[in-house]
Write a protein that holds these residues in place. Structure first.
Motif, mmCIF file in Angstrom:
data_model
loop_
_atom_site.group_PDB
_atom_site.id
_atom_site.type_symbol
_atom_site.label_atom_id
_atom_site.label_comp_id
_atom_site.label_asym_id
_atom_site.label_seq_id
_atom_site.Cartn_x
_atom_site.Cartn_y
_atom_site.Cartn_z
ATOM 1 N N GLY A 1 106.830 16.849 35.600
ATOM 2 C CA GLY A 1 106.130 17.892 34.882
ATOM 3 C C GLY A 1 107.012 18.591 33.876
ATOM 4 N N PRO A 2 106.472 19.596 33.169
ATOM 5 C CA PRO A 2 107.257 20.332 32.168
ATOM 6 C C PRO A 2 108.476 20.976 32.793
ATOM 7 C CG PRO A 2 104.920 20.857 31.986
ATOM 8 C CD PRO A 2 105.081 20.074 33.248
ATOM 9 N N THR A 3 109.594 20.943 32.059
ATOM 10 C CA THR A 3 110.858 21.491 32.539
ATOM 11 C C THR A 3 111.470 22.346 31.452
ATOM 12 O OG1 THR A 3 112.130 19.597 31.751
ATOM 13 C CG2 THR A 3 111.254 19.469 33.985
ATOM 14 N N SER A 4 112.546 23.024 31.808
ATOM 15 C CA SER A 4 113.298 23.773 30.810
ATOM 16 C C SER A 4 114.014 22.810 29.888
ATOM 17 C CB SER A 4 114.301 24.705 31.487
ATOM 18 O OG SER A 4 115.202 23.963 32.291
ATOM 19 N N THR A 5 114.440 23.303 28.738
ATOM 20 C CA THR A 5 115.035 22.425 27.733
ATOM 21 C C THR A 5 116.460 22.004 28.078
ATOM 22 O OG1 THR A 5 115.746 24.379 26.501
ATOM 23 C CG2 THR A 5 113.627 23.393 25.904
ATOM 24 N N SER A 6 117.119 22.721 28.963
ATOM 25 C CA SER A 6 118.493 22.377 29.316
ATOM 26 C C SER A 6 118.767 22.814 30.740
ATOM 27 C CB SER A 6 119.491 23.055 28.362
ATOM 28 O OG SER A 6 119.361 24.452 28.436
ATOM 29 N N PRO A 7 119.691 22.144 31.424
ATOM 30 C CA PRO A 7 119.992 22.519 32.796
ATOM 31 C C PRO A 7 120.555 23.935 32.861
ATOM 32 C CG PRO A 7 120.908 20.357 32.247
ATOM 33 C CD PRO A 7 120.439 20.972 30.967
ATOM 34 N N SER A 8 120.062 24.733 33.810
ATOM 35 C CA SER A 8 120.545 26.098 33.961
ATOM 36 C C SER A 8 121.738 26.130 34.889
ATOM 37 C CB SER A 8 119.422 26.968 34.525
ATOM 38 O OG SER A 8 119.088 26.544 35.839
ATOM 39 N N PRO A 9 122.542 27.205 34.839
ATOM 40 C CA PRO A 9 123.696 27.303 35.738
ATOM 41 C C PRO A 9 123.302 27.295 37.207
ATOM 42 C CG PRO A 9 123.855 28.898 33.931
ATOM 43 C CD PRO A 9 122.483 28.301 33.873
ATOM 44 N N SER A 10 122.052 27.660 37.518
ATOM 45 C CA SER A 10 121.616 27.699 38.909
ATOM 46 C C SER A 10 121.024 26.374 39.380
ATOM 47 C CB SER A 10 120.576 28.811 39.089
ATOM 48 O OG SER A 10 119.449 28.577 38.261
ATOM 49 N N ASN A 11 121.217 25.328 38.613
ATOM 50 C CA ASN A 11 120.680 24.023 38.982
ATOM 51 C C ASN A 11 121.228 23.617 40.340
ATOM 52 O OD1 ASN A 11 119.847 21.339 39.150
ATOM 53 N ND2 ASN A 11 120.088 21.006 36.957
ATOM 54 N N PRO A 12 120.359 23.383 41.337
ATOM 55 C CA PRO A 12 120.847 23.042 42.669
ATOM 56 C C PRO A 12 121.370 21.625 42.792
ATOM 57 C CG PRO A 12 118.460 22.972 42.628
ATOM 58 C CD PRO A 12 118.886 23.466 41.280
ATOM 59 N N LEU A 13 121.135 20.771 41.812
ATOM 60 C CA LEU A 13 121.586 19.392 41.896
ATOM 61 C C LEU A 13 123.104 19.326 41.757
ATOM 62 C CD1 LEU A 13 118.851 17.691 39.704
ATOM 63 C CD2 LEU A 13 118.918 17.911 42.186
ATOM 64 N N THR A 14 123.705 18.384 42.455
ATOM 65 C CA THR A 14 125.153 18.227 42.427
ATOM 66 C C THR A 14 125.519 16.770 42.197
ATOM 67 O OG1 THR A 14 125.235 17.897 44.832
ATOM 68 C CG2 THR A 14 125.499 20.164 44.013
ATOM 69 N N GLY A 15 126.756 16.549 41.791
ATOM 70 C CA GLY A 15 127.279 15.201 41.650
ATOM 71 C C GLY A 15 126.479 14.362 40.672
ATOM 72 N N SER A 16 126.236 13.119 41.049
ATOM 73 C CA SER A 16 125.524 12.184 40.178
ATOM 74 C C SER A 16 124.103 12.630 39.896
ATOM 75 C CB SER A 16 125.502 10.792 40.817
ATOM 76 O OG SER A 16 126.791 10.233 40.864
ATOM 77 N N PHE A 17 123.520 13.408 40.801
ATOM 78 C CA PHE A 17 122.128 13.811 40.626
ATOM 79 C C PHE A 17 121.968 14.887 39.561
ATOM 80 C CE2 PHE A 17 122.120 12.624 45.309
ATOM 81 C CZ PHE A 17 121.828 11.304 45.027
ATOM 82 N N ARG A 18 123.054 15.429 39.017
ATOM 83 C CA ARG A 18 122.969 16.306 37.860
ATOM 84 C C ARG A 18 122.946 15.501 36.567
ATOM 85 N NH1 ARG A 18 124.209 21.836 38.593
ATOM 86 N NH2 ARG A 18 124.648 21.957 36.366
ATOM 87 N N ARG A 19 123.350 14.244 36.632
ATOM 88 C CA ARG A 19 123.447 13.409 35.437
ATOM 89 C C ARG A 19 122.440 12.261 35.429
ATOM 90 N NH1 ARG A 19 128.608 14.603 37.301
ATOM 91 N NH2 ARG A 19 128.654 12.652 38.458
ATOM 92 N N ILE A 20 122.021 11.802 36.592
ATOM 93 C CA ILE A 20 120.997 10.768 36.700
ATOM 94 C C ILE A 20 119.770 11.437 37.304
ATOM 95 C CG2 ILE A 20 120.408 8.494 37.576
ATOM 96 C CD1 ILE A 20 122.780 8.519 35.654
ATOM 97 N N LEU A 21 118.772 11.693 36.486
ATOM 98 C CA LEU A 21 117.608 12.460 36.906
ATOM 99 C C LEU A 21 116.394 12.043 36.088
ATOM 100 C CD1 LEU A 21 118.242 16.078 35.535
ATOM 101 C CD2 LEU A 21 119.561 14.129 34.868
ATOM 102 N N ALA A 22 115.263 12.678 36.366
ATOM 103 C CA ALA A 22 114.031 12.263 35.684
ATOM 104 C C ALA A 22 114.000 12.725 34.238
ATOM 105 C CB ALA A 22 112.810 12.795 36.438
ATOM 106 N N ALA A 23 114.486 13.931 33.962
ATOM 107 C CA ALA A 23 114.479 14.466 32.600
ATOM 108 C C ALA A 23 115.448 15.634 32.542
ATOM 109 C CB ALA A 23 113.084 14.910 32.179
ATOM 110 N N THR A 24 115.908 15.948 31.356
ATOM 111 C CA THR A 24 116.803 17.080 31.183
ATOM 112 C C THR A 24 116.111 18.369 31.598
ATOM 113 O OG1 THR A 24 117.857 15.965 29.310
ATOM 114 C CG2 THR A 24 118.216 18.321 29.528
ATOM 115 N N GLY A 25 116.762 19.122 32.475
ATOM 116 C CA GLY A 25 116.199 20.385 32.920
ATOM 117 C C GLY A 25 115.503 20.333 34.254
ATOM 118 N N THR A 26 115.282 19.158 34.828
ATOM 119 C CA THR A 26 114.635 19.077 36.133
ATOM 120 C C THR A 26 115.560 19.620 37.216
ATOM 121 O OG1 THR A 26 115.417 16.798 36.361
ATOM 122 C CG2 THR A 26 113.191 17.131 35.526
#
Length: 525
Positions: free
Chosen positions: A113-138
């Motif tokens: 679904g719709p996401t923010s335009t860029s990852p926020s500092p509070s992004n809970p994803l870590t490691g590879s899952f911050r870089r391999i994901l469905a879309a920027t901002g998820t």
């Protein structure tokens, strides 16, 4: 290929590669008499139990059978109940009763679904899952959903559609197995793919990680539905050499976007031609970093519905539009117009007809007169002019040209987005009043992005002297308004407006959003 997802999110980067590719749990078969007896007893017990009436029985119905829990002591079952009050039975989760098809749809909306335009500092994803994901901002991935419980894991791992959108955001070497696993899980569904190259070094050496990501993705090119590439100059040689992935099969490709930083014109054209071979191609976008497109005949312009161009001169654009007869949406970041050179169609009655063009967005330009005088767009309804009418010299001529475009095209402008930092708001309001009958009679949606003040608010409020002109207006949006709060309330009280969104800014820089319907004022920094 199978996976034991890296459930330990505290693992180090070195462990992520090993955690990514694992084996499925073995399928156990009850071969011993004890296991067979236990299975028969469990089947009989669960099939003859009435609805949950005790904490012990409720635990069988309400808890995930695969969830970790401490087994009760069998010796305590025959003892009388303790004198203290027992704990209430666990409350079943309503989501566990949803049909699998509905859960799959919920997961898909949550992931894609719709996401923010860029990852926020509070992004809970870590490691590879911050870089391999469905879309920027998820904020989540299929791996995260699969970690919740065994039933969710079965749904996620068995549904390729949940994996059909993939973004590699500045990947690192340990991300390659995760990327390849994600690709394999998405098969056989069409793939929406985004690859953003990682930050290279100053020597501009080949980025081996992004190169491997591209090669892995090219093996799935028959499934590409949409592809977005943001690549540096170091990867240009990968596509222009005979050994590169030049023989891509693109039977399903419907759209592409290219942001090729510091690429040569030859390299950019080579990449464009490669992606333009898809027989189903309908959308093409070139970012502002690309020094293209110049017109080349082997691009299927006639079949494109959407074209976005970062930087183009007027002569090349007119050549493209001459053959892009099926165009619906045109978006241009910068239109280069040489005012000293007349348009090829100046002084003639011939105009390029685009019968299906309904949306036109222009971000920056010096003059719009040569473009407007060269087109006939009977279906145009949405117009976004983010630089007003261009320079001061072309301001009045631009308004006359726009009025002429609407007149000889017989189109109805129902949506206008306007921004102009060069001219005062009073000048724009005067033009709105003067051109109401010829341009804005059918205006339904109005969005003003440049700074405005009290005069604009009064113009479009019930107390204004010109509000009666815009009878068709239904939505009104101001993105930078310095008017007083009381003046804005007059717009909120205007009964014929269905939706209002106004961002008020005071002298201290604090912003207050006022909206309609059912939106109260709120302060933001």
């Amino acid at each position: 290929m199978s996976l034991r997802v890296g459930w330990n999110f505290g693992s180090t980067a070195e462990d992520e590669c090993q955690d990514a590719v694992m084996q499925e749990p073995p399928c156990w078969t009850a071969t011993s008499a004890v296991l067979k007896a236990g299975r028969e007893l469990s089947s009989w017990l669960l099939s003859n139990l009435s609805p949950p009436s005790s904490p012990l029985v409720s635990s069988f119905f309400c808890k995930d059978p695969f969830a970790s829990r401490q087994s009760p002591n069998p010796s305590c079952l025959s003892q009388p109940a303790a004198s203290h009050t027992p704990y209430p039975p666990p409350t079943p989760s309503l989501i566990s009763f949803l049909p699998q098809e509905l859960l799959e749809e919920i997961f898909r909306e949550y992931l894609h679904g719709p996401t923010s335009t860029s990852p926020s500092p509070s992004n809970p994803l870590t490691g590879s899952f911050r870089r391999i994901l469905a879309a920027t901002g998820t904020k989540t991935t299929p791996f995260t959903l699969a970690h919740v419980c065994s039933s969710w894991r079965d749904i996620v791992m068995s549904n390729p559609l949940l994996w059909a959108k993939l973004c590699a955001l500045r990947p690192e070497p340990q991300d390659i197995p995760v990327f390849e696993f994600w690709l394999s899980r998405s098969s056989p569904y069409p793939l929406d793919l985004t690859i953003v190259e990682g930050r290279g070094n100053q020597k501009a050496d080949l980025n081996d990680t992004t190169c491997q990501i591209l090669l892995s993705a090219s093996a799935h090119s028959p499934r590409w539905k949409a592809i977005s590439l943001q690549l540096g100059r170091d990867l240009e040689a990968l596509f222009v050499t005979p050994s590169g992935p030049t023989s891509l099969q693109l039977p399903s490709l419907r759209g592409f976007r290219l942001d090729l930083v510091d690429w040569s014109t030859e390299g950019s054209q080579c990449m464009s031609r490669m992606l333009s071979k898809g027989p189903e191609l309908q959308s093409a976008a070139w970012g502002s970093a690309c020094q293209i497109p110049c017109f080349f005949s082997d691009t299927p312009w006639a079949g494109l519905h959407t074209i976005q161009i970062g930087h183009v001169n007027l002569s090349d654009l007119l050549q493209i539009l001459h053959v892009a007869t099926a165009l619906h949406t045109l978006f241009i970041d910068y239109l280069q117009v040489d005012c000293s050179v007349p348009s090829p169609l100046t002084g003639t009655t011939y105009r390029i007809e685009l019968p299906s063009l309904s949306s036109l967005t222009l971000l920056r330009y010096d003059s719009l007169v040569p473009l407007f005088d060269s087109l006939r767009v009977p279906s145009l309804s949405s117009l976004a002019l983010k630089f007003g009418m261009g320079s001061s010299l072309a301001y009045d001529a631009g308004w006359r040209s726009l009025a002429g475009l609407v007149h000889h095209s017989s189109c109805r402008i129902t949506s206008l987005t306007w921004s102009d930092d060069l001219h005062p708001e009073q000048q724009f309001l005067g033009k709105i009043d003067d051109t109401y009958a010829s341009i804005f009679f059918h205006l339904h949606d109005l969005r003003i992005e440049s700074p405005v003040g009290k005069k604009t608010v009064e113009t479009f409020s019930p107390l204004g002297g010109q509000c009666h002109n815009l009878r068709a207006l239904r939505t009104f949006e101001l993105r930078d308004c310095t008017a007083e709060y009381d003046s804005v309330l007059a717009i909120i009280a205007c009964s014929h407006l269905d939706w209002v969104d106004i961002k008020l800014r005071d002298e201290a820089g604090m912003c207050r959003h006022v909206g309609l319907p059912q939106r109260s004022a709120s302060l933001v920094s």
